[in-house]
Write a protein that holds these residues in place. Structure first.
Motif, PDB file in Angstrom:
ATOM      1  N   ARG A 125       0.850  -1.272   0.036  1.00  0.00           N
ATOM      2  CA  ARG A 125       0.044  -0.121  -0.069  1.00  0.00           C
ATOM      3  C   ARG A 125       0.872   1.407  -0.022  1.00  0.00           C
ATOM      4  O   ARG A 125       0.611   2.227  -0.870  1.00  0.00           O
ATOM      5  N   ALA A 126       1.845   1.228   0.602  1.00  0.00           N
ATOM      6  CA  ALA A 126       2.765   2.451   0.828  1.00  0.00           C
ATOM      7  C   ALA A 126       3.574   2.704  -0.438  1.00  0.00           C
ATOM      8  O   ALA A 126       3.501   3.706  -1.069  1.00  0.00           O
ATOM      9  N   LEU A 127       3.929   1.471  -1.208  1.00  0.00           N
ATOM     10  CA  LEU A 127       4.429   1.605  -2.351  1.00  0.00           C
ATOM     11  C   LEU A 127       3.502   2.301  -3.485  1.00  0.00           C
ATOM     12  O   LEU A 127       3.843   2.879  -4.550  1.00  0.00           O
ATOM     13  N   ALA A 128       2.282   1.729  -3.392  1.00  0.00           N
ATOM     14  CA  ALA A 128       1.200   2.328  -4.405  1.00  0.00           C
ATOM     15  C   ALA A 128       1.005   3.809  -4.043  1.00  0.00           C
ATOM     16  O   ALA A 128       0.739   4.743  -4.950  1.00  0.00           O
ATOM     17  N   ALA A 129       1.172   4.097  -2.743  1.00  0.00           N
ATOM     18  CA  ALA A 129       0.701   5.610  -2.472  1.00  0.00           C
ATOM     19  C   ALA A 129       2.002   6.350  -3.135  1.00  0.00           C
ATOM     20  O   ALA A 129       1.607   7.645  -3.678  1.00  0.00           O
ATOM     21  N   LEU A 130       3.030   6.082  -2.783  1.00  0.00           N
ATOM     22  CA  LEU A 130       4.302   6.795  -3.529  1.00  0.00           C
ATOM     23  C   LEU A 130       4.280   6.855  -4.974  1.00  0.00           C
ATOM     24  O   LEU A 130       4.656   7.959  -5.439  1.00  0.00           O
ATOM     25  N   GLU A 131       3.883   5.779  -5.501  1.00  0.00           N
ATOM     26  CA  GLU A 131       3.650   5.856  -7.099  1.00  0.00           C
ATOM     27  C   GLU A 131       2.844   6.755  -7.445  1.00  0.00           C
ATOM     28  O   GLU A 131       2.833   7.523  -8.459  1.00  0.00           O
ATOM     29  N   GLN A 132       1.600   6.916  -6.636  1.00  0.00           N
ATOM     30  CA  GLN A 132       0.654   7.902  -6.914  1.00  0.00           C
ATOM     31  C   GLN A 132       0.948   9.112  -6.822  1.00  0.00           C
ATOM     32  O   GLN A 132       0.306  10.003  -7.907  1.00  0.00           O
ATOM     33  N   VAL A 133       2.210   9.528  -6.030  1.00  0.00           N
ATOM     34  CA  VAL A 133       2.369  11.086  -6.103  1.00  0.00           C
ATOM     35  C   VAL A 133       3.800  11.210  -6.890  1.00  0.00           C
ATOM     36  O   VAL A 133       4.229  12.221  -6.645  1.00  0.00           O
ATOM     37  N   GLY A 134       3.828  10.149  -7.631  1.00  0.00           N
ATOM     38  CA  GLY A 134       5.280  10.499  -8.689  1.00  0.00           C
ATOM     39  C   GLY A 134       6.283  10.229  -7.924  1.00  0.00           C
ATOM     40  O   GLY A 134       7.532  10.720  -8.454  1.00  0.00           O
ATOM     41  N   ARG A 153       5.349  15.762  -1.152  1.00  0.00           N
ATOM     42  CA  ARG A 153       4.465  14.435  -1.719  1.00  0.00           C
ATOM     43  C   ARG A 153       4.763  13.357  -0.931  1.00  0.00           C
ATOM     44  O   ARG A 153       3.677  12.557  -1.063  1.00  0.00           O
ATOM     45  N   VAL A 154       5.642  12.987  -0.341  1.00  0.00           N
ATOM     46  CA  VAL A 154       6.012  11.858   0.611  1.00  0.00           C
ATOM     47  C   VAL A 154       4.752  12.041   1.668  1.00  0.00           C
ATOM     48  O   VAL A 154       4.040  11.185   2.183  1.00  0.00           O
ATOM     49  N   ALA A 155       4.459  13.324   2.363  1.00  0.00           N
ATOM     50  CA  ALA A 155       3.723  13.502   3.192  1.00  0.00           C
ATOM     51  C   ALA A 155       2.254  13.360   2.775  1.00  0.00           C
ATOM     52  O   ALA A 155       1.267  12.738   3.554  1.00  0.00           O
ATOM     53  N   ALA A 159      -0.642  10.591   3.977  1.00  0.00           N
ATOM     54  CA  ALA A 159      -1.963  10.773   4.105  1.00  0.00           C
ATOM     55  C   ALA A 159      -2.980   9.974   3.599  1.00  0.00           C
ATOM     56  O   ALA A 159      -4.028   9.564   4.149  1.00  0.00           O
ATOM     57  N   LEU A 160      -2.542   9.471   2.455  1.00  0.00           N
ATOM     58  CA  LEU A 160      -3.505   8.703   1.537  1.00  0.00           C
ATOM     59  C   LEU A 160      -3.335   7.147   1.752  1.00  0.00           C
ATOM     60  O   LEU A 160      -4.424   6.547   1.485  1.00  0.00           O
ATOM     61  N   VAL A 161      -2.553   6.764   2.550  1.00  0.00           N
ATOM     62  CA  VAL A 161      -2.087   5.416   2.471  1.00  0.00           C
ATOM     63  C   VAL A 161      -3.293   4.583   3.309  1.00  0.00           C
ATOM     64  O   VAL A 161      -3.501   3.542   2.836  1.00  0.00           O
ATOM     65  N   ALA A 239      -5.166  12.424 -13.047  1.00  0.00           N
ATOM     66  CA  ALA A 239      -6.762  12.125 -12.393  1.00  0.00           C
ATOM     67  C   ALA A 239      -6.869  10.804 -12.372  1.00  0.00           C
ATOM     68  O   ALA A 239      -7.300  10.051 -11.451  1.00  0.00           O
ATOM     69  N   GLU A 240      -6.281   9.907 -13.332  1.00  0.00           N
ATOM     70  CA  GLU A 240      -6.333   8.429 -13.379  1.00  0.00           C
ATOM     71  C   GLU A 240      -5.680   7.873 -12.260  1.00  0.00           C
ATOM     72  O   GLU A 240      -5.954   6.810 -11.699  1.00  0.00           O
ATOM     73  N   ALA A 241      -4.340   8.351 -12.388  1.00  0.00           N
ATOM     74  CA  ALA A 241      -3.383   7.708 -11.234  1.00  0.00           C
ATOM     75  C   ALA A 241      -4.079   7.975  -9.825  1.00  0.00           C
ATOM     76  O   ALA A 241      -3.641   7.279  -8.964  1.00  0.00           O
ATOM     77  N   ALA A 242      -4.652   9.056  -9.487  1.00  0.00           N
ATOM     78  CA  ALA A 242      -5.354   9.341  -8.286  1.00  0.00           C
ATOM     79  C   ALA A 242      -6.371   8.213  -7.737  1.00  0.00           C
ATOM     80  O   ALA A 242      -6.792   8.210  -6.672  1.00  0.00           O
ATOM     81  N   ARG A 243      -6.801   7.629  -8.752  1.00  0.00           N
ATOM     82  CA  ARG A 243      -8.193   6.660  -8.508  1.00  0.00           C
ATOM     83  C   ARG A 243      -7.558   5.450  -7.691  1.00  0.00           C
ATOM     84  O   ARG A 243      -6.658   4.955  -7.751  1.00  0.00           O
TER      85      ARG A 243
END
Length: 243
Positions: A125-134, A153-155, A159-161, A239-243
């Motif tokens: 989940r953490a890897l996916a969240a970091l990918e989401q923010v580039g 962006r890490v922060a 927050a999203l994880v 927008a797609e990556a944020a889904r």
């Protein structure tokens, strides 16, 4: 109508006693629905930071009530409150609040560690969240190896994880240069386009222009609450990556 993600009723916050008493909030009422993107604005001393701290369950009001994702915060015990903060609310602070000697990946994993999530799942989940923010290429970097914008962006990823119902951002661009500010705002725009519920504190009109709605505080009271159209939509890929 669906239950608001955030429902605030007649919030009052007072500090001090007698002649020294200060009323930071004077009966604030507010609803934020799923998918809303709200900028709370106001000058220094307007009560916006006090309101954010209460919404984030970091402070308690003198009177009034508020609900987060249907939970009446005033009725929760300390354990329930800690669970709500961990699972339903994501925080992004102006000062990043990253742990210095931990990698970006480890920093993002922290809320899941506290939540008792198993290692393999929290890593994924953490890897996916970091990918989401580039930041897929920066997962093993420590904060001092990252720019200010990358740290923020890490922060955001942290927050999203937990997949929170509500993302709270307190002056998220306040310590950033123009380019990094644009990067962070593009991410927030993309998250909003993907349906995230976001409340941010800002004193900058340019930042507030990205929100769908602006709430303005003066002397602890809401004096303006208006809808607006953001100037430009986020790039489709974001927008797609944020889904």
């Amino acid at each position: 109508m669906t239950v608001p993600v955030l429902r605030v009723r007649d919030l009052v916050k007072e500090y001090g006693e007698g002649d020294a008493k200060v009323r930071a909030l004077r009966g604030v009422s507010l609803d934020v629905h799923k998918g809303d993107y709200v900028a709370i604005m106001g000058a220094s001393g307007s009560g916006k930071s006090t309101l954010m701290n209460i919404l984030g369950c970091l402070d308690i009001p003198t009177s009034g009530s508020y609900q987060i994702d249907g939970a009446d915060v005033g009725r929760l015990n300390e354990h329930q409150l800690a669970l709500l903060r961990n699972r339903r609310v994501g925080f992004v602070f102006q000062s990043f609040n990253l742990i210095p000697r931990m990698s970006a990946l480890a920093n993002v994993e922290l809320p899941l560690v506290y939540g008792g999530v198993r290692q393999a799942e929290r890593r994924a989940r953490a890897l996916a969240a970091l990918e989401q923010v580039g930041l897929a290429e920066r997962v093993h970097h420590e904060p001092n190896q990252l720019s200010g914008g990358q740290q923020q962006r890490v922060a955001v990823a942290r927050a999203l994880v937990t997949a929170p119902a509500l993302l709270l951002a307190d002056e998220p661009t306040g310590n950033l240069d123009t380019a990094s500010t644009d990067d962070v705002l593009r991410i927030l725009d993309g998250l909003s386009a993907a349906g995230r519920t976001i409340v941010l504190i800002t004193h900058e009109d340019d930042v507030a222009a990205h929100a769908k709605r602006v709430v303005r505080l003066v002397d602890g009271q809401i004096v303006e609450d208006r809808r607006q159209a953001p100037p430009d939509g986020p790039p489709p890929r974001l927008a797609e990556a944020a889904r």
